[in-house]
Design a protein around this motif. Sequence first.
Motif, PDB file in Angstrom:
ATOM      1  N   PRO A  89      15.651 -38.986  13.789  1.00 54.42           N
ATOM      2  CA  PRO A  89      15.176 -38.319  12.559  1.00 54.42           C
ATOM      3  C   PRO A  89      15.755 -38.917  11.281  1.00 54.42           C
ATOM      4  O   PRO A  89      15.049 -39.055  10.277  1.00 54.42           O
ATOM      5  N   GLU A  90      17.045 -39.264  11.295  1.00 55.37           N
ATOM      6  CA  GLU A  90      17.665 -39.826  10.090  1.00 55.37           C
ATOM      7  C   GLU A  90      17.023 -41.156   9.720  1.00 55.37           C
ATOM      8  O   GLU A  90      16.742 -41.422   8.543  1.00 55.37           O
ATOM      9  N   ASP A 127      13.473 -40.696   8.251  1.00 55.42           N
ATOM     10  CA  ASP A 127      13.452 -40.350   6.826  1.00 55.42           C
ATOM     11  C   ASP A 127      13.576 -41.603   5.954  1.00 55.42           C
ATOM     12  O   ASP A 127      12.912 -41.721   4.915  1.00 55.42           O
ATOM     13  N   ALA A 145      10.325 -43.604   6.155  1.00 54.68           N
ATOM     14  CA  ALA A 145       9.275 -42.909   5.409  1.00 54.68           C
ATOM     15  C   ALA A 145       9.434 -43.156   3.907  1.00 54.68           C
ATOM     16  O   ALA A 145       8.443 -43.354   3.186  1.00 54.68           O
ATOM     17  N   ALA A 146      10.680 -43.148   3.420  1.00 58.22           N
ATOM     18  CA  ALA A 146      10.921 -43.418   2.003  1.00 58.22           C
ATOM     19  C   ALA A 146      10.510 -44.840   1.641  1.00 58.22           C
ATOM     20  O   ALA A 146       9.945 -45.090   0.561  1.00 58.22           O
TER      21      ALA A 146
END
Length: 298
Positions: free
Chosen positions: A164-165, A168, A171-172
């Motif tokens: 998950p980290e 993120d 995605a950014a």
Amino acid sequence: MRCPVSASDVSHKKDRSRRKSRMDQRTRERLPALPALVAWADAERKAAAGRLQAAQDSPAGSLFTAGGQTLRRAVMKTTTTGRIWAEDPATGKRRDLTFEEHRGFWTWAMVEVLRLTGIRIEELAELSHHSLIQYRLPATSELIPLLQIAPSKTDQERLLVIAPELADVLAAIMRRIRGQAPDVPLVVSYDKAERVYNPPMPLLFQWRCRLEHRPVGETSLRGYLDDALAAIGVKDASGQLLRYTFHDFRRIFITDAIMHGMPPHIAQLVAGHRDINTTMGYKNPRELHQMGEKPQVA
């Protein structure tokens, strides 16, 4: 009878031992400094973006405060091809806020991707939109996001599960390079090892320069990393400013993974090593229990 162990064999063994000792020392010094680097990169990314946005919202010649600093938007006599400049009201020093925001974002992206994956710098430079794939578990139909690492040193591709980290961060990056466009722009990069230009690819580490998109080069990333380390002022045991290489992130990732219970053969697959002895070479024999010593910060 002649001794089967030659002087050359003994010399090579000593050289390997010294090299291993130096690698372990680098890891011991840099591992405790990593949280400070990660925190600074994230804070600077947000502060630089805040300063740029505040400057864009302010008329030329006016003061604005953002990112913990008060600046004056510069009055430009000529066009600046979209760049936003500001001045320190006390010293008059002019700053390119557009570049500072660019540097802040890609420093953060580089540090996060390297520390969360342990990939090589050439593998990071080759990450593209095509590297993001999904696997559906047959039993539960659950989708598992994967990061496909293109063949590099071992000429073998491998797949890493996207935590998950890391998701993120990726995605950014995707939001930034795609902007308002429906697709990721194609970029032509240069392969230093093969000495050829690669075909256009939707690279993740890219930026827009005037009318074209260019890869964020290794030389630029090296400079951004040096600037970040100088800013936080972390020092080594000799009192000198600590310096990271890109490969230090890889050593820390593998060492930390093994020390926290990852089986060596799994770490070998994640790292993309042909020989498990190479993977075990990253393992610190002192179990890193000397990590209680905090890095010196200027």
